[in-house]
Design a protein around this motif. Sequence first.
Motif, PDB file in Angstrom:
ATOM      1  N   PHE A  77      -2.491   6.272   0.826  1.00 23.96           N
ATOM      2  CA  PHE A  77      -3.606   6.080   1.752  1.00 23.96           C
ATOM      3  C   PHE A  77      -3.715   4.612   2.178  1.00 23.96           C
ATOM      4  CE2 PHE A  77      -5.658   9.840  -0.566  1.00 23.96           C
ATOM      5  CZ  PHE A  77      -5.174  10.743   0.363  1.00 23.96           C
ATOM      6  N   LEU A  78      -3.546   3.708   1.247  1.00 21.61           N
ATOM      7  CA  LEU A  78      -3.661   2.282   1.564  1.00 21.61           C
ATOM      8  C   LEU A  78      -2.585   1.844   2.549  1.00 21.61           C
ATOM      9  CD1 LEU A  78      -4.452   0.902  -2.001  1.00 21.61           C
ATOM     10  CD2 LEU A  78      -6.007   0.837  -0.037  1.00 21.61           C
ATOM     11  N   GLU A  79      -1.358   2.358   2.367  1.00 25.23           N
ATOM     12  CA  GLU A  79      -0.284   1.974   3.286  1.00 25.23           C
ATOM     13  C   GLU A  79      -0.527   2.542   4.679  1.00 25.23           C
ATOM     14  OE1 GLU A  79       4.554   2.216   3.829  1.00 25.23           O
ATOM     15  OE2 GLU A  79       3.704   2.520   1.822  1.00 25.23           O
ATOM     16  N   ARG A  80      -0.934   3.796   4.744  1.00 27.44           N
ATOM     17  CA  ARG A  80      -1.254   4.380   6.046  1.00 27.44           C
ATOM     18  C   ARG A  80      -2.413   3.616   6.706  1.00 27.44           C
ATOM     19  NH1 ARG A  80       0.221   9.871   7.600  1.00 27.44           N
ATOM     20  NH2 ARG A  80       2.492   9.867   7.461  1.00 27.44           N
ATOM     21  N   LEU A  81      -3.417   3.275   5.927  1.00 27.48           N
ATOM     22  CA  LEU A  81      -4.561   2.531   6.445  1.00 27.48           C
ATOM     23  C   LEU A  81      -4.121   1.151   6.932  1.00 27.48           C
ATOM     24  CD1 LEU A  81      -7.576   2.417   6.961  1.00 27.48           C
ATOM     25  CD2 LEU A  81      -7.921   1.779   4.556  1.00 27.48           C
ATOM     26  N   GLY A  82      -3.203   0.514   6.194  1.00 32.74           N
ATOM     27  CA  GLY A  82      -2.667  -0.782   6.619  1.00 32.74           C
ATOM     28  C   GLY A  82      -1.995  -0.695   7.973  1.00 32.74           C
ATOM     29  N   GLU A  83      -1.211   0.358   8.170  1.00 36.96           N
ATOM     30  CA  GLU A  83      -0.528   0.524   9.456  1.00 36.96           C
ATOM     31  C   GLU A  83      -1.529   0.750  10.580  1.00 36.96           C
ATOM     32  OE1 GLU A  83       2.810   3.378  11.617  1.00 36.96           O
ATOM     33  OE2 GLU A  83       2.502   3.531   9.452  1.00 36.96           O
ATOM     34  N   CYS A  84      -2.528   1.587  10.343  1.00 35.00           N
ATOM     35  CA  CYS A  84      -3.515   1.886  11.384  1.00 35.00           C
ATOM     36  C   CYS A  84      -4.306   0.641  11.780  1.00 35.00           C
ATOM     37  CB  CYS A  84      -4.475   2.977  10.918  1.00 35.00           C
ATOM     38  SG  CYS A  84      -3.705   4.604  10.750  1.00 35.00           S
ATOM     39  N   THR A  85      -4.655  -0.190  10.815  1.00 32.64           N
ATOM     40  CA  THR A  85      -5.429  -1.394  11.131  1.00 32.64           C
ATOM     41  C   THR A  85      -4.557  -2.433  11.840  1.00 32.64           C
ATOM     42  OG1 THR A  85      -5.027  -2.212   8.877  1.00 32.64           O
ATOM     43  CG2 THR A  85      -7.106  -1.115   9.285  1.00 32.64           C
ATOM     44  N   ARG A  86      -3.278  -2.534  11.458  1.00 38.50           N
ATOM     45  CA  ARG A  86      -2.394  -3.503  12.116  1.00 38.50           C
ATOM     46  C   ARG A  86      -2.148  -3.119  13.568  1.00 38.50           C
ATOM     47  NH1 ARG A  86       2.594  -5.467  13.396  1.00 38.50           N
ATOM     48  NH2 ARG A  86       3.694  -3.504  13.145  1.00 38.50           N
ATOM     49  N   VAL A  87      -1.993  -1.834  13.830  1.00 40.79           N
ATOM     50  CA  VAL A  87      -1.786  -1.371  15.210  1.00 40.79           C
ATOM     51  C   VAL A  87      -2.948  -1.802  16.096  1.00 40.79           C
ATOM     52  CG1 VAL A  87      -1.758   0.703  16.665  1.00 40.79           C
ATOM     53  CG2 VAL A  87      -0.290   0.572  14.657  1.00 40.79           C
ATOM     54  N   GLN A  88      -4.153  -1.825  15.534  1.00 42.46           N
ATOM     55  CA  GLN A  88      -5.341  -2.183  16.308  1.00 42.46           C
ATOM     56  C   GLN A  88      -5.622  -3.678  16.306  1.00 42.46           C
ATOM     57  OE1 GLN A  88      -8.652   0.901  15.697  1.00 42.46           O
ATOM     58  NE2 GLN A  88      -7.270   1.302  13.993  1.00 42.46           N
TER      59      GLN A  88
END
Length: 713
Positions: free
Chosen positions: A272-283
């Motif tokens: 979850f943390l890695e997926r969340l990291g990717e989503c926040t970086r994209v934004q």
Amino acid sequence: MSIPIQPLTDEQIASLLSHLPGTMVQYIQTRAAGNPFFAEELARTVETQIAPSTSHVVDSHSARSMAPNLASDIIDTELTLPDTIAAVLELRMSRLTPACQRLLGNAAVLGGSFTFHVIQQMEVGVNANANEDTILDLLEEAIQAGVITEEGSGTRINYQFWHPLLVSHLYDQLSAARRARLHRRAAQVLQEVYRGHEEEGAAMIVNHLVAGGAEPLQVVHYAALAGDRSYNLSAYPEAEGFYRIAVAQLDEHIGPSLSNATQDERSQLAYFLERLGECTRVQGNYEEARHLYERVLAVRSYQRSYTTPTEYQYEAQIDALLWREIALTWYDVGDSLHAQECCERGEQVLREAEVVGGAAWATLRFQESYHYWQDGNYDEAHKMASEALCLFEEALQKQEPSRTNAFQTTGTKRTLAGDPVNLGRIQTLIGVIADMAGDHHEALTSLQSALRVFEQYNRQREIANVCCNLGDVYLRKAEHELAHAAFRRSIHIAERIGDVPLMSVVFGNLGVLAARSGNLQEAEEWIKRGIKLAEQIKDQIYISIWHIYLSITFQDQGKWAEARKSIVYALSISRSTNNTPYIGFALIIIGNMHMMQSKLLDHSQENINQEYNNSKLEDLEETVNIQRFHFLKRSQHVLERALALEGLESETRIEGKLSLVQLFLLQGELNRAWQQAINTLEEARQNELIWQPARAQSLMGSILAAQGQMEQA
């Protein structure tokens, strides 16, 4: 007699509330749903309830630039529905029987709309006397009173509340205990409705579970389903919200120490943390993304043990790839030093695990290529990108077909499993490098190959990115219609998936395109939108780039003070990030400004000749000539400094050389100007540029005219 009145549009509501900050206007637009009375009453409430409480974070001069998250959080937590609106809503509800009012109150937990099946099942669960006929009678009563509307037919009947504020009003009247009970019941009903395809209803289910205070692990299950569904649709803002819920609930379940967690729970948390990291970086939330990736490393390293050397090497490669993700969060804000340090940490991890070749090494070489490209070292950048491409291709050949394209897994594990999309990413970088180096044929070939890969695997974010790069190539080739089409496709996807960094780039590029087409006011507006987003995400590189182009646009409009301010700011940022290509670009623009100042003196001298007598005229002419000489010398010094830099983009270098042609012409060095023009014209043609050869030929005509060769000119 009643006169039907159409709801106001969002633009009309915004005009009505123009005195309020933008975030509050957007909130009211959504809540008022076109009703001018509701909009005005909400505005008064916002001004009286919200404005005083925000005085510690904004003053009267900065209210319009309040951080969006801060403003919306304050509104959501502090705004109470005005008594005037509540009275109107109560008046309409008072026409209904108590049973109908209770039914609609229960339905309010479902949101603005609901189906008959869901409300029927909810009522059966909370009211023993409920039956289908009774519920239908109550719904018909509400329809006749204009409180809800009915759409659809057969088994697909939907009911819509008359107004979103009515939903809020009914919901607020429920006690906390009743709300929680109704939310839990709604979750149960929706689980039955979506049994066998739970991911489709997971978003609704998880919201009801959270509001109903369900067990954390049950919430985690549905939050994961909803997050993965949004992520796979490239809906990153929505995915981020669900992954946040999953992390928060899992943290609550585990407690303050990872020692309370099982290995499976730690793995789930890292996911979850890695997926969340990717989503926040994209934004564009780079700092938060960095902290999330660092936490992934910490969770993965907790009490870790290996049963085989192969497992050790696999986990080491995951760690190395996470270091690369952290490097990206530094790279994206222009901090190459920290980015390089993170890549070196990743390389160290791989060497310690004795990993040779493979996708992890390919990814680090890929990132190293980016560093060379940013520094303007295009040969080394191309070399590293080609090496990364070979490593990726070798890794793909070694993978079993069944492991390729793992769908519900993290980016790092997809890379190690042999994600063919990485080939497209490398081809994109090779295309960008070729574009900057002036090889537009290779640029188009590589970028179009990358686009085919991304379209094959439906990677929306990558499609948007490569379309933006294709637009840039077409722009340099003066193929404006193709550029516009590519940019439009890119921005359509970027806005839909919430990719703020890419939106900044496309907005700026649309501004450059408008300027090249002669639409200077439109260009200024687009570029300013690009700058605003770049500043929002603290992207120093594009803040610098777009201020350079904004300065050019200001110059073309004769706004010299604004042009000077923008170019000085751009140069200071480029120097602070040690970005050689854009230091050189900014210097060339400054050199051009000095040259234009000398030409403006020529115009002022013409006016002097008309206004003064001969005695004063000689003194003024001498002063003007001295100033003109100094401006031209300053221009030459700056231009030569810029052209001496290594790593300039081909287009920038040619632009600088053409500026020297113009300078030599103004200085009367016609032979030198002619030779420089001939050489630059040939270089521009080799790079397949259109507008720069045209400018070179125009300057050559001016040189011939100055030499008295009017017919040849």
